[in-house]
Design a protein around this motif. Sequence first.
Motif, PDB file in Angstrom:
ATOM      1  N   LYS A 126       0.838  -1.206   0.000  1.00 28.67           N
ATOM      2  CA  LYS A 126       0.000   0.000   0.000  1.00 28.67           C
ATOM      3  C   LYS A 126       0.875   1.260   0.000  1.00 28.67           C
ATOM      4  CE  LYS A 126      -3.858   2.051   2.603  1.00 28.67           C
ATOM      5  NZ  LYS A 126      -3.353   3.360   2.956  1.00 28.67           N
ATOM      6  N   ALA A 127       1.881   1.293   0.881  1.00 31.49           N
ATOM      7  CA  ALA A 127       2.752   2.466   0.990  1.00 31.49           C
ATOM      8  C   ALA A 127       3.588   2.664  -0.272  1.00 31.49           C
ATOM      9  CB  ALA A 127       3.649   2.343   2.220  1.00 31.49           C
ATOM     10  N   THR A 128       3.995   1.572  -0.920  1.00 31.68           N
ATOM     11  CA  THR A 128       4.752   1.677  -2.174  1.00 31.68           C
ATOM     12  C   THR A 128       3.856   2.261  -3.265  1.00 31.68           C
ATOM     13  OG1 THR A 128       6.248  -0.122  -1.590  1.00 31.68           O
ATOM     14  CG2 THR A 128       6.037   0.370  -3.929  1.00 31.68           C
ATOM     15  N   ASN A 129       2.610   1.786  -3.327  1.00 26.04           N
ATOM     16  CA  ASN A 129       1.662   2.329  -4.304  1.00 26.04           C
ATOM     17  C   ASN A 129       1.419   3.812  -4.087  1.00 26.04           C
ATOM     18  OD1 ASN A 129       1.391  -0.119  -5.573  1.00 26.04           O
ATOM     19  ND2 ASN A 129      -0.463  -0.701  -4.482  1.00 26.04           N
ATOM     20  N   GLU A 130       1.467   4.235  -2.819  1.00 28.46           N
ATOM     21  CA  GLU A 130       1.267   5.659  -2.496  1.00 28.46           C
ATOM     22  C   GLU A 130       2.567   6.455  -2.657  1.00 28.46           C
ATOM     23  OE1 GLU A 130      -0.259   5.499   1.493  1.00 28.46           O
ATOM     24  OE2 GLU A 130      -2.181   4.675   0.867  1.00 28.46           O
ATOM     25  N   GLY A 131       3.660   5.760  -2.940  1.00 27.38           N
ATOM     26  CA  GLY A 131       4.955   6.423  -3.132  1.00 27.38           C
ATOM     27  C   GLY A 131       5.608   6.916  -1.849  1.00 27.38           C
ATOM     28  N   ILE A 132       5.216   6.361  -0.701  1.00 28.13           N
ATOM     29  CA  ILE A 132       5.747   6.860   0.578  1.00 28.13           C
ATOM     30  C   ILE A 132       6.557   5.822   1.349  1.00 28.13           C
ATOM     31  CG2 ILE A 132       3.879   8.544   0.853  1.00 28.13           C
ATOM     32  CD1 ILE A 132       2.629   6.537   2.922  1.00 28.13           C
ATOM     33  N   TRP A 133       6.686   4.597   0.863  1.00 26.16           N
ATOM     34  CA  TRP A 133       7.293   3.503   1.627  1.00 26.16           C
ATOM     35  C   TRP A 133       8.671   3.842   2.178  1.00 26.16           C
ATOM     36  CZ3 TRP A 133       6.673  -0.245   4.716  1.00 26.16           C
ATOM     37  CH2 TRP A 133       7.634  -1.241   4.906  1.00 26.16           C
ATOM     38  N   ARG A 134       9.625   4.124   1.315  1.00 27.08           N
ATOM     39  CA  ARG A 134      11.008   4.340   1.773  1.00 27.08           C
ATOM     40  C   ARG A 134      11.113   5.524   2.733  1.00 27.08           C
ATOM     41  NH1 ARG A 134      14.114   0.668  -0.502  1.00 27.08           N
ATOM     42  NH2 ARG A 134      16.044   1.454   0.343  1.00 27.08           N
ATOM     43  N   ASP A 135      10.412   6.611   2.433  1.00 28.00           N
ATOM     44  CA  ASP A 135      10.466   7.799   3.304  1.00 28.00           C
ATOM     45  C   ASP A 135       9.901   7.501   4.690  1.00 28.00           C
ATOM     46  OD1 ASP A 135      11.623   9.298   1.311  1.00 28.00           O
ATOM     47  OD2 ASP A 135       9.740  10.223   0.666  1.00 28.00           O
ATOM     48  N   GLU A 136       8.775   6.807   4.719  1.00 31.12           N
ATOM     49  CA  GLU A 136       8.148   6.473   6.006  1.00 31.12           C
ATOM     50  C   GLU A 136       9.043   5.542   6.827  1.00 31.12           C
ATOM     51  OE1 GLU A 136       5.379   7.488   7.744  1.00 31.12           O
ATOM     52  OE2 GLU A 136       5.369   9.050   6.195  1.00 31.12           O
ATOM     53  N   VAL A 137       9.630   4.559   6.175  1.00 29.92           N
ATOM     54  CA  VAL A 137      10.517   3.634   6.886  1.00 29.92           C
ATOM     55  C   VAL A 137      11.725   4.401   7.428  1.00 29.92           C
ATOM     56  CG1 VAL A 137      12.041   1.628   6.662  1.00 29.92           C
ATOM     57  CG2 VAL A 137       9.766   1.585   5.623  1.00 29.92           C
ATOM     58  N   GLN A 138      12.290   5.277   6.619  1.00 33.69           N
ATOM     59  CA  GLN A 138      13.457   6.070   7.037  1.00 33.69           C
ATOM     60  C   GLN A 138      13.140   6.910   8.278  1.00 33.69           C
ATOM     61  OE1 GLN A 138      16.485   5.781   5.167  1.00 33.69           O
ATOM     62  NE2 GLN A 138      17.185   6.579   7.115  1.00 33.69           N
ATOM     63  N   LYS A 139      11.943   7.485   8.305  1.00 30.51           N
ATOM     64  CA  LYS A 139      11.516   8.294   9.462  1.00 30.51           C
ATOM     65  C   LYS A 139      11.392   7.431  10.708  1.00 30.51           C
ATOM     66  CE  LYS A 139       8.356  11.003   7.127  1.00 30.51           C
ATOM     67  NZ  LYS A 139       6.961  11.365   6.987  1.00 30.51           N
TER      68      LYS A 139
END
Length: 179
Positions: A153-166
């Motif tokens: 879901k987060a990859t589809n929204e384009g936020i996966w890597r940024d959210e994990v990094q945070k």
Amino acid sequence: MPTTVKEAAAKLEEKTGMKISEMKEVKMYGQYPPIEKLDASLGNFAECEKLMLSTNAIEKITGLHGLRNLKTLSLGRNYIKSFSGLEAVGDTLVNLYISYNFIEKLKGVNVLKKLVVLYMSNNNVKDWNEFQRLAELPNLLELLFVGNPLEEKATNEGIWRDEVQKRLPRLRKLDGSYS
């Protein structure tokens, strides 16, 4: 009739000519018929540092109390639903491979104080509140999490890597790529 840990160990001793109590690396993956239960006979694996039990039919993590030297545990491709049972190896386990199971909640992962590598792709983790429990692992540097509903879901929204990094700023490698 499933294979027991004791039977698999006896087969391995016969095949290698070594005593299970002296082996540093124990490979009991893909047993046929599969191992369904971990039991007290794991207590005989006194010197074991690397225990490979992938591709069986194990539903629960139990019987790890005698594994004082265990650093790597491979439980991929089983039927495991939780991290419960890992307390016994919480102070020694460095690598945990538990992909392709049915884990939805990460409760109990916090006992793995020395964990550096966690491969848990293709499980059932759906929400960030569960993912946040990984922040309680002080030494976690490498995470494989693809194939979980949360990651998809987060990859589809384009936020996966940024959210994990945070959420996991110490992480060095995510899903096979260095950050």
